[in-house]
Enzyme design. Structure first.
Site, PDB file in Angstrom:
ATOM      1  N   ILE A  42      37.852  43.987  14.122  1.00 36.49           N
ATOM      2  CA  ILE A  42      37.177  45.388  13.967  1.00 36.49           C
ATOM      3  C   ILE A  42      38.364  46.395  14.458  1.00 36.49           C
ATOM      4  O   ILE A  42      38.716  46.161  15.353  1.00 36.49           O
ATOM      5  CB  ILE A  42      36.225  45.213  14.843  1.00 36.49           C
ATOM      6  CG1 ILE A  42      34.807  44.538  14.525  1.00 36.49           C
ATOM      7  CG2 ILE A  42      35.443  46.970  14.854  1.00 36.49           C
ATOM      8  CD1 ILE A  42      33.538  44.592  15.180  1.00 36.49           C
ATOM      9  N   CYS A  43      38.370  47.447  13.445  1.00 40.81           N
ATOM     10  CA  CYS A  43      39.498  48.404  13.815  1.00 40.81           C
ATOM     11  C   CYS A  43      40.812  47.715  14.073  1.00 40.81           C
ATOM     12  O   CYS A  43      41.191  47.086  13.124  1.00 40.81           O
ATOM     13  CB  CYS A  43      38.886  49.140  15.025  1.00 40.81           C
ATOM     14  SG  CYS A  43      39.871  50.821  15.177  1.00 40.81           S
ATOM     15  N   THR A  44      41.431  48.111  15.034  1.00 38.57           N
ATOM     16  CA  THR A  44      42.853  47.560  15.337  1.00 38.57           C
ATOM     17  C   THR A  44      42.785  46.045  15.710  1.00 38.57           C
ATOM     18  O   THR A  44      43.894  45.308  15.838  1.00 38.57           O
ATOM     19  CB  THR A  44      43.524  48.328  16.289  1.00 38.57           C
ATOM     20  OG1 THR A  44      42.644  48.197  17.663  1.00 38.57           O
ATOM     21  CG2 THR A  44      43.706  49.734  16.036  1.00 38.57           C
ATOM     22  N   THR A  84      42.246  48.630   8.339  1.00 38.57           N
ATOM     23  CA  THR A  84      42.345  48.966   9.735  1.00 38.57           C
ATOM     24  C   THR A  84      42.161  50.296   9.908  1.00 38.57           C
ATOM     25  O   THR A  84      41.671  51.222   8.915  1.00 38.57           O
ATOM     26  CB  THR A  84      43.704  48.476  10.446  1.00 38.57           C
ATOM     27  OG1 THR A  84      43.271  48.651  11.942  1.00 38.57           O
ATOM     28  CG2 THR A  84      44.858  49.191  10.078  1.00 38.57           C
TER      29      THR A  84
END
Length: 318
Positions: free
Chosen positions: A103-105, A123
């Site tokens: 998730i995300c970074t 990302t």
């Protein structure tokens, strides 16, 4: 029962835990404990989030049977590298898990573990180019909400993790339950993975209520002509004054902004519906299918048919 493990490290983004509500409400909607969730960290015990809130975790030791791993990101992956123990664990866990998500970074963690090599991934838009630079063997698509490439899932920042979790629920339990969960969580809609991370309305960010009201009106009436004269009259300005104020506040001409709103709506319809392109063009204010294609080529560099093929391909991969 489907077991989900959230893999956390010190300073993890607190928003990473938000998707847990998606799985919780999926259980409630399904009327059974289909998902079982647990937090993990390299050493176990309390791990502090980006807001210094302690969260209890289980250590990465002994036999761990998990179907889906969800790896948390940190606020700045460029100065907060993942712990080596997490990288080693992920390399061993990948063949045994049904799927692994960043998730995300958190995508940087998967990349550092070598799980994204030769795969498509996304990302947070702020770090997309840096990811591509650091990991040239990954096909980074920095303007996507989430991407599914085989057993590897990656999402954009923050709320995109909710979209990724909803897509997992849809895959596991069906579209009806996913829609019900989105409704209960007061989510406007389940965004398709191919949708842009950016909202045209947010990018415009007008300063006055008048221009905001004009944009709201435009978004609700995209099927109409939406001339400068019509919009100006709606907010009680002369066409000349409206154009000047609109451009000053948004940095775009009314015509360019309206086309952006039309493109955003058309792309969403293409991704999430089976309507013919002629119908989508008409509903979003384009003259015809040809006009829609010309606008897509200007705005996205690809024809609408390519967007539809990509969306259907992601659904098959999911």
């Amino acid at each position: 029962m489907h077991r989900i493990g959230f893999l956390l490290s010190e300073g993890f983004q607190i928003m990473t835990l938000a998707p847990q509500s998606v799985f919780e409400h999926a259980n409630l909607t399904a009327g059974q404990d289909f998902y079982k969730l647990e937090n993990f960290s390299p050493e176990g015990g309390e791990v502090r989030s980006s807001l210094h809130i302690p969260v209890g975790t289980r250590a990465l030791r002994g036999r761990i049977d998990i179907d889906t791993w969800i790896v948390a990101g940190v606020n700045d992956p460029l100065i907060e590298p993942p712990p080596p123990k997490i990288l080693t664990f992920l390399r061993k866990a990948a063949p045994r898990a049904r799927r692994i998500a960043g998730i995300c970074t958190g995508a940087f963690v998967l990349a550092a573990a070598g799980l994204l090599a030769q795969r498509r991934a996304t990302t947070h838009w702020f770090y997309g180019r840096e990811m591509q630079k650091r990991f040239p063997d990954i096909r980074v698509e920095e303007d996507r909400i989430y991407i599914v490439d085989g057993p590897i899932w990656t999402s954009a920042g923050m709320t995109a993790g909710l979209d990724l979790a909803l897509a997992m629920v849809e895959k596991d339990l069906g579209a009806d339950i996913a829609r019900s969960v989105a409704h209960k969580l007061v989510m406007h809609q389940r965004r398709a993975g191919g949708q842009s991370q950016h909202s045209e309305m947010l990018d415009l960010a007008p300063k006055s209520d008048r221009i905001q009201n004009a944009l709201n009106y435009a978004r609700q009436n995209l099927h109409g002509s939406l001339t400068v004269e019509e919009l100006a009259e709606r907010v009680h300005l002369s066409p000349r004054q409206f154009s000047r104020v609109f451009t000053l506040e948004t940095g775009q001409s009314p015509a360019k902004a309206i086309e952006g709103l039309r493109l955003e709506a058309a792309r969403l319809m293409i991704e999430q519906s089976r309507h013919p392109l002629e119908v989508i063009a008409r509903e979003t204010g384009f003259r015809d299918r040809r006009h829609l294609r010309e606008a897509f080529m200007r705005g996205f560099g690809i024809p609408p048919q390519a967007v539809r093929r990509e969306a259907r391909g992601e659904q098959r991969l999911a």
